[in-house]
Design a protein around this motif. Structure first.
Motif, PDB file in Angstrom:
ATOM      1  N   ASP A   1       0.604  -1.123  -0.214  1.00  0.00           N
ATOM      2  CA  ASP A   1      -0.042   0.061  -0.006  1.00  0.00           C
ATOM      3  C   ASP A   1       0.837   1.195   0.045  1.00  0.00           C
ATOM      4  OD1 ASP A   1      -2.495  -1.078  -0.106  1.00  0.00           O
ATOM      5  OD2 ASP A   1      -2.734  -1.502   1.965  1.00  0.00           O
ATOM      6  N   ARG A   2       1.900   1.406   0.794  1.00  0.00           N
ATOM      7  CA  ARG A   2       2.813   2.305   0.665  1.00  0.00           C
ATOM      8  C   ARG A   2       3.509   2.566  -0.550  1.00  0.00           C
ATOM      9  NH1 ARG A   2       4.402   0.116   5.881  1.00  0.00           N
ATOM     10  NH2 ARG A   2       6.463  -0.491   4.895  1.00  0.00           N
ATOM     11  N   ALA A   3       4.108   1.281  -1.334  1.00  0.00           N
ATOM     12  CA  ALA A   3       4.341   1.584  -2.598  1.00  0.00           C
ATOM     13  C   ALA A   3       3.488   2.098  -3.656  1.00  0.00           C
ATOM     14  CB  ALA A   3       4.836   0.312  -3.027  1.00  0.00           C
ATOM     15  N   LEU A   4       2.041   1.683  -3.525  1.00  0.00           N
ATOM     16  CA  LEU A   4       1.069   2.118  -4.040  1.00  0.00           C
ATOM     17  C   LEU A   4       0.891   3.594  -4.169  1.00  0.00           C
ATOM     18  CD1 LEU A   4      -2.222   0.552  -4.943  1.00  0.00           C
ATOM     19  CD2 LEU A   4      -2.441   2.992  -4.481  1.00  0.00           C
ATOM     20  N   GLU A   5       1.091   4.458  -3.076  1.00  0.00           N
ATOM     21  CA  GLU A   5       0.900   5.674  -2.928  1.00  0.00           C
ATOM     22  C   GLU A   5       2.152   6.504  -3.453  1.00  0.00           C
ATOM     23  OE1 GLU A   5      -1.734   7.208  -2.177  1.00  0.00           O
ATOM     24  OE2 GLU A   5      -2.765   5.685  -1.195  1.00  0.00           O
ATOM     25  N   VAL A   6       3.311   5.841  -3.510  1.00  0.00           N
ATOM     26  CA  VAL A   6       4.459   6.421  -4.285  1.00  0.00           C
ATOM     27  C   VAL A   6       4.076   6.358  -5.905  1.00  0.00           C
ATOM     28  CG1 VAL A   6       6.691   6.317  -4.536  1.00  0.00           C
ATOM     29  CG2 VAL A   6       5.868   5.925  -2.167  1.00  0.00           C
ATOM     30  N   LEU A   7       3.463   5.211  -6.106  1.00  0.00           N
ATOM     31  CA  LEU A   7       3.355   5.257  -7.479  1.00  0.00           C
ATOM     32  C   LEU A   7       2.276   6.156  -8.107  1.00  0.00           C
ATOM     33  CD1 LEU A   7       3.201   1.353  -7.856  1.00  0.00           C
ATOM     34  CD2 LEU A   7       4.989   2.829  -8.705  1.00  0.00           C
ATOM     35  N   ARG A   8       1.323   6.509  -7.329  1.00  0.00           N
ATOM     36  CA  ARG A   8       0.195   7.493  -7.490  1.00  0.00           C
ATOM     37  C   ARG A   8       0.997   8.688  -7.555  1.00  0.00           C
ATOM     38  NH1 ARG A   8      -4.931   6.720  -6.837  1.00  0.00           N
ATOM     39  NH2 ARG A   8      -4.701   5.119  -4.987  1.00  0.00           N
ATOM     40  N   LYS A   9       1.826   9.214  -6.802  1.00  0.00           N
ATOM     41  CA  LYS A   9       2.583  10.638  -7.026  1.00  0.00           C
ATOM     42  C   LYS A   9       3.078  10.622  -8.297  1.00  0.00           C
ATOM     43  CE  LYS A   9       2.884  11.267  -2.060  1.00  0.00           C
ATOM     44  NZ  LYS A   9       3.755  11.450  -1.036  1.00  0.00           N
ATOM     45  N   ARG A  10       3.896   9.335  -8.653  1.00  0.00           N
ATOM     46  CA  ARG A  10       4.636   9.495  -9.881  1.00  0.00           C
ATOM     47  C   ARG A  10       4.001   9.460 -11.033  1.00  0.00           C
ATOM     48  NH1 ARG A  10       9.372   4.607  -8.963  1.00  0.00           N
ATOM     49  NH2 ARG A  10      10.287   5.388  -7.152  1.00  0.00           N
TER      50      ARG A  10
ATOM     51  N   ALA B   1      12.211  14.196 -12.754  1.00  0.00           N
ATOM     52  CA  ALA B   1      11.686  15.127 -11.565  1.00  0.00           C
ATOM     53  C   ALA B   1      10.500  14.504 -10.963  1.00  0.00           C
ATOM     54  CB  ALA B   1      11.071  16.366 -12.449  1.00  0.00           C
ATOM     55  N   ALA B   2       9.638  13.633 -11.699  1.00  0.00           N
ATOM     56  CA  ALA B   2       8.337  12.836 -11.365  1.00  0.00           C
ATOM     57  C   ALA B   2       8.906  11.931 -10.348  1.00  0.00           C
ATOM     58  CB  ALA B   2       7.762  12.328 -12.292  1.00  0.00           C
ATOM     59  N   LEU B   3       9.961  11.361 -10.605  1.00  0.00           N
ATOM     60  CA  LEU B   3      10.699  10.232  -9.820  1.00  0.00           C
ATOM     61  C   LEU B   3      11.069  10.787  -8.417  1.00  0.00           C
ATOM     62  CD1 LEU B   3      12.636   7.905 -12.287  1.00  0.00           C
ATOM     63  CD2 LEU B   3      10.548   7.199 -11.031  1.00  0.00           C
ATOM     64  N   VAL B   4      11.830  11.802  -8.378  1.00  0.00           N
ATOM     65  CA  VAL B   4      12.301  12.402  -7.205  1.00  0.00           C
ATOM     66  C   VAL B   4      11.256  13.029  -6.316  1.00  0.00           C
ATOM     67  CG1 VAL B   4      13.759  14.295  -6.318  1.00  0.00           C
ATOM     68  CG2 VAL B   4      14.548  12.761  -8.190  1.00  0.00           C
ATOM     69  N   GLU B   5      10.119  13.583  -7.142  1.00  0.00           N
ATOM     70  CA  GLU B   5       9.009  14.271  -6.371  1.00  0.00           C
ATOM     71  C   GLU B   5       8.256  13.170  -5.620  1.00  0.00           C
ATOM     72  OE1 GLU B   5       6.674  17.582  -5.438  1.00  0.00           O
ATOM     73  OE2 GLU B   5       8.348  17.525  -6.929  1.00  0.00           O
ATOM     74  N   GLY B   6       8.114  12.083  -6.459  1.00  0.00           N
ATOM     75  CA  GLY B   6       7.183  11.034  -5.974  1.00  0.00           C
ATOM     76  C   GLY B   6       7.869  10.245  -4.742  1.00  0.00           C
ATOM     77  N   GLY B   7       9.202  10.330  -4.517  1.00  0.00           N
ATOM     78  CA  GLY B   7       9.859   9.649  -3.488  1.00  0.00           C
ATOM     79  C   GLY B   7       9.978   8.345  -3.783  1.00  0.00           C
ATOM     80  N   ALA B   8      11.065   7.564  -3.202  1.00  0.00           N
ATOM     81  CA  ALA B   8      11.467   6.348  -3.344  1.00  0.00           C
ATOM     82  C   ALA B   8      10.358   5.155  -3.008  1.00  0.00           C
ATOM     83  CB  ALA B   8      12.802   6.219  -2.529  1.00  0.00           C
ATOM     84  N   LEU B   9      10.459   4.235  -3.809  1.00  0.00           N
ATOM     85  CA  LEU B   9       9.643   2.960  -3.246  1.00  0.00           C
ATOM     86  C   LEU B   9      10.243   2.452  -2.269  1.00  0.00           C
ATOM     87  CD1 LEU B   9       8.759   1.452  -6.711  1.00  0.00           C
ATOM     88  CD2 LEU B   9       7.246   2.541  -5.373  1.00  0.00           C
ATOM     89  N   PRO B  10       9.271   2.001  -1.147  1.00  0.00           N
ATOM     90  CA  PRO B  10      10.058   1.295   0.021  1.00  0.00           C
ATOM     91  C   PRO B  10      10.253  -0.271  -0.379  1.00  0.00           C
ATOM     92  CG  PRO B  10       7.596   1.369  -0.147  1.00  0.00           C
ATOM     93  CD  PRO B  10       7.864   2.350  -1.093  1.00  0.00           C
TER      94      PRO B  10
END
Length: 824
Positions: free
Chosen positions: A59-68, A265-274
């Motif tokens: 679920d945490r990975a999903l939220e990061v993907l959503r931001k990306r 920029a999208a990768l950095v903005e979204g954050g790292a996948l856990p």
């Protein structure tokens, strides 16, 4: 209007329409998953030595993907967890799905390292102390990157660099934005801004590097993304030793293309996948809606808009016809803006767009009703006979004149008999010009409150709520341009024709209208029954809360998750046939899509997770498509996750607070509180209605509810603006009587605007099919409740609050008379 002002408006309108037409003809629309389909990517999270890939980590990975995905510019995506370790990503209309899968699936671990020394290699994983050796990409002759404009070129080194443990990670990055560097000729770069503590860490890191000798590799700072040095700039001699680069920002360079810079920029903005993820499936999916549903919805939209146009023309005649032309141009301008911004068009979004055309008539109606008042006032006996000292009654309070004493509340109707034949042949240009000026206050206040809400929804919300904020702002701005510029130009041009001026009845301004005339003859006394309206409103609220508490709110599969089953048929099957079979089995809200290119793969997503439900669906599909094989059967999580709901609620709360503050400044806090209270009542009543009806609350309902919020506040602001105007010139007339006058003077506008929206909504509800039925029901209820709450909640509450906390009295300048008799 002066000729120069008219010319400027005409040039502005021509430029806007020409640009909109060119954009609409040359830019293809981006259609959503429901209208066109898209790409389906299934990702699977992998265990690491430190973390197990369970449901919570996924679920945490999903939220990061959503931001990306949001950062990549893909609007209206669908992301949901499937089972414990899989994430299903559906992206509408993507041209290169393989590239998208590669970008969104990267781990994106961003770190910033001190450089210890040059090394001979090879590259390897981090040691126990966090140090490591990586290839130095800047060793080859190439344009050398730097952390910010003005930095020195990187010092040469061997093919590898020894890096110390990370001094800073991507978690400290506040924002990342792709930018084209024109001053330093570095091409596309990624500008980073650090948070407070991370900014200090960056200053320490660069300050330490600046203390090294000029040719020492330790003078460099390595920026590492996923075990690869993307940039390793050296500190310029001007960077102070120990202090470093302050200001909390830096720049990643590396010869990026525009697409690469945006992706990074999208990768950095979204954050790292856990957790690392791998792509286990990739396919194309068909639209979630059938062709018949789309055609029926389009027909409903055309019929609804045609009825709205006919109604406006029937009520306002020539002015109504000109307003209909302006509304058509409003539709063109709004559509062009949406496609130019790259927004994704979904069926609910298009329905909301059609509704916006219906509601956009509001600004025109405001001006036309005011023009009728101004035209009638030119023959008002209180104005035409004032020079002789004779005063007759045209209001609702009664005055004494030479004709004798009239009872309080009597009204002289504005007819040919009372005004005379010449009064109805007056030049209508001046009343229309005055109407545009006086209506501007109400139009501006109502639209600014809506723009505040749209801006905050865009800034703080995510997903479909963010997209709604964009389309809402576009609609408001386009409405103001068409109503206050284009309609005015067309009306001025028409009234320059002598034949039109000599026939004021043709313009639609000669009469006040049946409803307004009836209200003038028998003014409403609604404010005398404030307690009755409070009691009725409280009873309705209790009924709505009872529905929410007793029956509960039935959240859709987007909020709750459900079951996703992938079938393979023995022969190709049409998506509409499969969808009809599932609907006949009792699952009208199921999402049915074809996947792949062969036409034999079908996915069914439904909120009911029971085995009996799946058995019924399988049997229905077997009758329609022949024997089936179940390829995958997974429980899925919500596609509108907890973070999206939290951001949506935060954005909505901030929007309401901003509206309250603005209205408090423009009016008084009493008026602002009354408008917001009426809006909150409308929202609760719509939710309660859906609870009693057992209808699902999903993203479509969410869009409808946000529309209700905007409509309710808009309606209240218009009436409260008229009350404020009447109070300024009402003298000692009680506020309750002025409120009744405000209702009488604005009710025709409220009814006519509401009818414009109701025509569209009724057509969508009857002809739009199951897809738009709930959307239309929610908005039908919202429009009706919004009209009622303005009269029976907002105004009574404003009167009550004003009586308990009256506004400070304004200083009145006394009139004195000089010896010549002139009034000073």
């Amino acid at each position: 209007m002066s000729s120069s002002a008219a010319l400027r408006r005409a040039l502005l309108a021509l430029a806007v329409v020409a640009l909109a037409l060119w954009t609409a003809l040359t830019t293809p629309p981006r259609l959503g998953l429901d209208l066109r389909g898209g790409t389906r990517i299934v990702l699977e999270t992998q265990d690491t030595p430190q973390l197990r890939a369970d449901a919570a980590a996924t679920d945490r990975a999903l939220e990061v993907l959503r931001k990306r995905v949001d950062g990549l510019g893909v609007a209206e995506p669908s992301l949901a967890r499937s089972g414990e370790k899989r994430i299903v990503v559906e992206l509408p209309g993507l041209r290169d799905p393989r590239e998208a899968a590669e970008v969104i699936g990267r781990t994106a671990q961003l770190t910033f390292h001190p450089v210890v020394s040059a090394a001979d290699g090879p590259a390897g994983p981090p040691a126990a102390d966090g140090s490591r050796v990586l290839a130095d990409l800047d060793a080859a002759p190439s344009p050398t990157p730097s952390p910010s404009p003005g930095k020195a070129p990187a010092a040469g080194s061997g093919g590898f660099l020894t890096l110390a443990a990370p001094a800073l990670t991507g978690d400290g990055v506040k924002s990342a934005e792709a930018a084209f560097d024109t001053t330093g000729a570095r091409g596309w770069t990624v500008d980073l801004t650090f948070r407070g503590d991370a900014a200090d860490a960056w200053a320490r890191l660069t300050g330490q590097a600046a203390c090294a000798p000029g040719a020492d590799p330790a003078r460099r700072v390595a920026i590492v993304l996923d075990d690869r040095i993307v940039s390793a700039p050296a500190m310029q001699t001007g960077v102070p030793c120990g202090s470093g680069i302050t200001g909390g920002s830096t720049q990643i360079t590396g010869g990026f293309s525009a697409a690469e810079a945006r992706d990074l920029a999208a990768l950095v903005e979204g954050g790292a996948l856990p957790l690392p993820v791998t792509t286990v499936e990739q396919s194309t999916v068909g639209p979630t809606l059938g062709a018949d549903a789309i055609r029926a919805s389009a027909l409903a939209a055309v019929i609804g808009l045609a009825c709205t146009g006919v109604f406006v023309i029937a009520v306002y005649r020539l002015l109504g016809f000109l307003a209909t032309i302006a509304l058509a141009l409003y539709g063109l301008i709004s559509y062009a803006a949406v496609v130019a911004l790259g927004a994704t068009l979904t069926l609910p979004g298009l329905a909301g767009f059609v509704l916006a055309v219906g509601i956009a008539v509001d600004a025109n109606v405001l001006v036309f009703e005011r023009a009728r008042e101004e035209y009638a006032a030119l023959g008002d006996p209180t104005r035409t006979t004032r020079r002789t000292g004779t005063t007759h009654t045209t209001g609702t309070t009664g005055r004494t004149g030479t004709g004798g004493t009239r009872r309080k509340g009597a009204t002289t109707p504005l007819t040919r008999a009372t005004l005379g034949p010449d009064a109805l042949a007056r030049d209508p240009r001046r009343p229309l010009h005055t109407a545009f000026g006086k209506a501007w206050s109400a139009v501006a206040d109502s639209n600014i409150t809506t723009l505040l809400a749209a801006g905050l929804l865009f800034a703080f919300a995510t997903g479909p709520v963010k997209g709604f904020g964009v389309t809402l702002a576009i609609g408001v701005l386009a409405s103001m341009i068409t109503a206050m510029v284009i309609t005015r130009l067309l009306a001025d041009a028409a009234l320059r024709i002598g034949a039109v001026r000599r026939r004021p009845a043709l313009t639609g301004m000669a009469g006040l209208g049946r409803l307004r005339t009836r209200l003038n003859r028998r003014p409403p006394r609604l404010m005398r029954r404030r307690r009755t309206w409070y009691t009725a409103g409280t009873a309705l609220l209790l009924l709505a809360l009872a529905g929410i508490g007793v029956r509960g709110v039935e959240f859709g599969v987007e909020f709750t998750g459900g079951r996703d089953v992938h079938y393979t048929a023995t022969r190709p099957v049409d998506a509409d046939t499969a969808r009809a079979a599932v609907t006949a089995a009792g699952f009208a809200d199921a999402v049915v899509q074809t996947t792949g290119d062969g036409g034999r793969d079908i996915t069914v997503r439904v909120g009911d997770t029971a085995d009996t439900a799946q058995t019924r669906i399988t049997e229905a599909l077997t009758k329609a498509a022949g024997p089936l094989t179940v390829e995958r059967d997974d429980l899925i999580g919500p596609s509108l996750g907890g973070e999206l709901r939290t951001h949506a609620l935060l954005a909505l709360a901030l929007a309401v607070a901003a509206q309250l503050l603005y209205l408090s400044i423009r009016f008084r806090w009493t008026y602002a509180a009354a408008a917001v209270a009426a809006m909150a009542q409308d929202v609760l009543l719509v939710i309660g209605l859906f609870a009693w009806l057992g209808k699902p609350v999903d993203s479509v309902f969410l869009a409808a509810l946000l529309t209700v919020v905007g409509y309710s506040v808009n309606d209240s602001v218009v009436v409260l603006d008229r009350l404020r105007e009447l109070r300024r010139k009402g003298g000692r007339i009680p506020l309750a009587d002025l409120a009744d006058r405000a209702v009488a003077q604005t009710l025709p506008r409220t009814v006519n605007t509401g009818m414009g929206a109701l025509f569209v909504l009724m057509a969508l509800a009857v002809l739009g099919g199951d897809t738009l039925a709930d959307f239309s029901v929610a908005l039908l209820a919202g429009v009706v409740l919004g009209m009622a709450s303005t009269v029976f909640t907002a105004l009574p509450l404003a009167v009550t609050l004003e009586s308990r906390s009256p506004a400070p009295a304004r200083a009145v300048r006394e009139k004195t008379t000089d010896p010549t008799g002139a009034v000073v």
